[in-house]
Write a protein that holds these residues in place. Structure first.
Motif, PDB file in Angstrom:
ATOM      1  N   HIS A  20       0.839  -1.201   0.000  1.00  0.00           N
ATOM      2  CA  HIS A  20       0.000   0.000   0.000  1.00  0.00           C
ATOM      3  C   HIS A  20       0.870   1.246   0.000  1.00  0.00           C
ATOM      4  O   HIS A  20       1.838   1.331   0.761  1.00  0.00           O
ATOM      5  N   ASP A  42       6.320   2.013   6.910  1.00  0.00           N
ATOM      6  CA  ASP A  42       4.978   1.468   6.633  1.00  0.00           C
ATOM      7  C   ASP A  42       4.328   2.245   5.492  1.00  0.00           C
ATOM      8  O   ASP A  42       3.559   3.144   5.729  1.00  0.00           O
ATOM      9  N   MET A  43       4.523   1.818   4.236  1.00  0.00           N
ATOM     10  CA  MET A  43       5.518   0.886   3.786  1.00  0.00           C
ATOM     11  C   MET A  43       6.151   1.320   2.473  1.00  0.00           C
ATOM     12  O   MET A  43       6.404   0.532   1.586  1.00  0.00           O
ATOM     13  N   GLU A  92      -5.192   0.905   2.372  1.00  0.00           N
ATOM     14  CA  GLU A  92      -4.951  -0.219   3.279  1.00  0.00           C
ATOM     15  C   GLU A  92      -5.128   0.246   4.715  1.00  0.00           C
ATOM     16  O   GLU A  92      -5.656  -0.474   5.546  1.00  0.00           O
ATOM     17  N   GLU A  93      -4.699   1.466   4.989  1.00  0.00           N
ATOM     18  CA  GLU A  93      -4.767   1.993   6.361  1.00  0.00           C
ATOM     19  C   GLU A  93      -6.193   2.406   6.733  1.00  0.00           C
ATOM     20  O   GLU A  93      -6.458   2.716   7.886  1.00  0.00           O
ATOM     21  N   GLU A 101       4.882  -5.280   4.351  1.00  0.00           N
ATOM     22  CA  GLU A 101       4.479  -4.658   5.618  1.00  0.00           C
ATOM     23  C   GLU A 101       5.642  -4.760   6.598  1.00  0.00           C
ATOM     24  O   GLU A 101       6.400  -5.731   6.570  1.00  0.00           O
TER      25      GLU A 101
HETATM   26 ZN   LIG Z   1       1.137  -1.043   6.438  1.00  0.00          ZN
END
Ligand SMILES: [Zn+2]
Length: 382
Positions: free
Chosen positions: A73, A106-107, A140-141, A169
Motif C-alpha cells: 500500500h 509502513d511501507m 490499506e490503512e 508490511e
Molecule cells: Zn502497512
C-alpha cells in the motif's frame, strides 16, 4: 549503487502526500517508472463516493509463470501533529544512518526496495522465466473496501494468476529479518451497552447503577482464557478499549455504561465463535444489555510451502539469524491476497510504524533490497 537508487525512489514516494485513501499521484508515478521498464500497467479506481475513490495499480512484466508479485500500500496514516515532527513528514530526510519521513517503514521503504530490485534485476535478466508484478493500493490503512480486495476480484475475472506474493508490511520485531508472517490473527470489535436506571446519587435504592455490573463484566471479560495458542499463533487476547458512561455531573447515577473491546484471535476461533464465548460470560450477569460485534478479519494461516522455505533461507542468509515464522501484528491486505496467491509478509521494523518522526535504518533498506533482489533471482531463474 542500489542503496542510492532505493533512497532516491523512496524520497520521491515520501514526497507524495498519499494519506488514505489518496494516491496523490504516487501510483501514477510508479506506473510511469514501471511502464518505462517494460511493464504493462493497469490503474483501476474503485469506490462510488468522492471520499471513497481509491486508486489501485497492477503492473506486470512478462506473461510466464511463476508470477512473483510485490504487493503493498502506498497510502500512509496522517502525520497528525506536524509541529511535533522534527522534520517535514513528506520530505525524506537523511540523518546519519537513518532516514526520516512518513511511510519510510509502513511501507514506502519496502515499495522502493521492490521497485529498484525489479528494475535492476530486469536490466541483467530481461527475459526471466516467469513474471514480475506489483499490486499496490492506496486504501490499506483505512476501510480497505476499495483497494486490494476488489482489485484481486477484478484481476481474477481477467484471468490473472499470481503465484507468490511478497507483501512489504513492517514485520521485524527487534532486528531486521527476525520475522516472516505467513498468516494473521483475526480481529473482532465489540460494543456492549449495559442498561441501568438513572437516579439521584443520594438515593441509590431508587436507581440501578450500570457501572457496578460493567466493572464486574469487564473484569470477567479480561480474564477469559480463550486458548493457549497454536503452532503459529499466540494466545487469543481480549483488550478493553473504552469504558464510557457519558456522565459529566457528580450527583447522577447514569442510565447506561458502554464498554468497547477488541479480540485478536487465532485459528482455533472465528469471529462468530468468539461472540458466543463473550455472550456466555456476559449472560451470567443479571443485567439488561445490548451486545454488537463487527469483524474486519478472520484469522488465517497458510501451509508453509517450498517457496516460503526458499524465501526464509534467503532472509536467513541476509540477516544471519533464523527468522521466526509468525502470524502476529495487526490486520493487513494479506487477509485478501492469501485467497489468490501464496503470500509472505516481510519488510522493515514495525517499531516505527505510524509514529511521529517515523524512520528506518539505511542498512535495513539495503538488507531488504538484497532479500527482494535475491528472491527474484531464486524464483525466476531456470
Ligand atoms: Zn502497512
Amino acid at each position: 549503487m542500489a542503496i542510492e537508487q532505493v533512497l532516491e525512489t523512496l524520497a520521491k514516494l515520501v514526497s507524495f502526500r498519499s494519506v488514505t485513501p489518496y494516491s496523490s499521484g504516487s501510483l501514477e508515478y510508479i506506473a510511469k517508472l514501471l511502464t518505462n521498464a517494460g511493464f504493462s500497467c493497469d490503474i483501476e479506481v474503485f469506490g462510488e463516493k468522492e471520499e471513497e475513490k481509491t486508486t489501485n495499480l497492477y503492473a506486470r512484466y512478462g506473461n510466464g509463470s511463476p508470477n512473483i508479485c510485490f504487493a503493498g500500500h502506498i497510502d500512509v496514516v496522517p502525520p497528525l501533529n506536524e509541529d511535533l515532527w522534527d522534520y517535514n513528514p513528506f520530505e525524506l530526510k537523511v540523518i546519519g544512518e537513518k532516514v526520516y519521513g512518513r511511510g519510510t517503514v509502513d511501507m514506502k521503504g519496502a515499495i522502493a526496495c521492490g521497485i529498484v530490485s525489479a528494475l535492476n534485476y530486469l536490466k541483467i535478466y530481461p527475459s526471466p522465466s516467469g513474471s514480475i508484478s506489483f499490486l499496490l493500493t492506496s486504501d490499506e490503512e483505512g476501510c480497505a473496501k476499495f483497494g486490494t480486495k476488489p482489485m484481486l476480484e477484478y484481476l481474477a475475472k481477467k484471468g490473472e494468476k499470481i503465484d507468490f506474493s511478497i507483501l512489504g508490511e513492517p514485520t521485524a520485531r527487534a532486528h531486521f529479518g527476525d520475522t516472516i508472517a505467513i498468516g494473521r490473527r483475526g480481529s473482532v470489535n465489540f460494543v456492549l451497552k449495559i442498561i441501568g436506571k438513572q437516579g439521584h446519587v443520594a438515593y441509590p435504592h431508587t436507581a440501578i447503577n450500570p457501572i457496578t455490573s460493567a466493572v464486574k463484566i469487564a473484569t470477567n471479560l479480561m480474564n477469559i482464557d480463550f486458548d493457549n495458542g497454536s503452532e503459529f499463533f499466540e494466545k487469543t487476547n481480549l483488550e478493553v478499549t473504552s469504558f464510557d458512561v457519558g456522565n459529566n455531573v457528580v450527583n447522577i447515577i447514569p442510565e447506561q455504561a458502554t464498554l468497547k473491546f477488541n479480540v485478536r484471535f487465532n485459528d482455533f476461533h472465528s469471529a462468530k465463535s468468539i461472540f458466543g464465548i463473550v455472550l456466555e460470560v456476559i449472560s451470567k450477569h443479571e443485567v439488561i444489555f445490548d451486545l454488537q460485534y463487527e469483524s474486519s478479519a478472520e484469522s488465517f494461516v497458510q501451509k508453509y510451502s517450498e517457496k516460503m522455505k526458499k524465501f526464509t533461507a534467503i532472509v536467513q542468509n541476509q540477516s544471519q539469524i533464523p527468522p521466526k515464522i509468525d502470524t502476529n501484528g495487526g490486520t493487513s491486505d494479506a487477509r485478501f491476497i492469501h485467497k489468490y496467491s501464496e503470500i509472505v509478509e516481510f519488510g522493515l521494523s514495525f517499531d516505527q510504524a505510524h509514529k511521529i518522526n517515523e524512520h528506518t535504518q539505511i542498512s535495513d533498506l539495503q538488507s531488504l533490497y538484497n532479500v527482494y533482489y535475491n528472491s527474484l533471482v531464486e524464483f525466476l531463474q531456470k
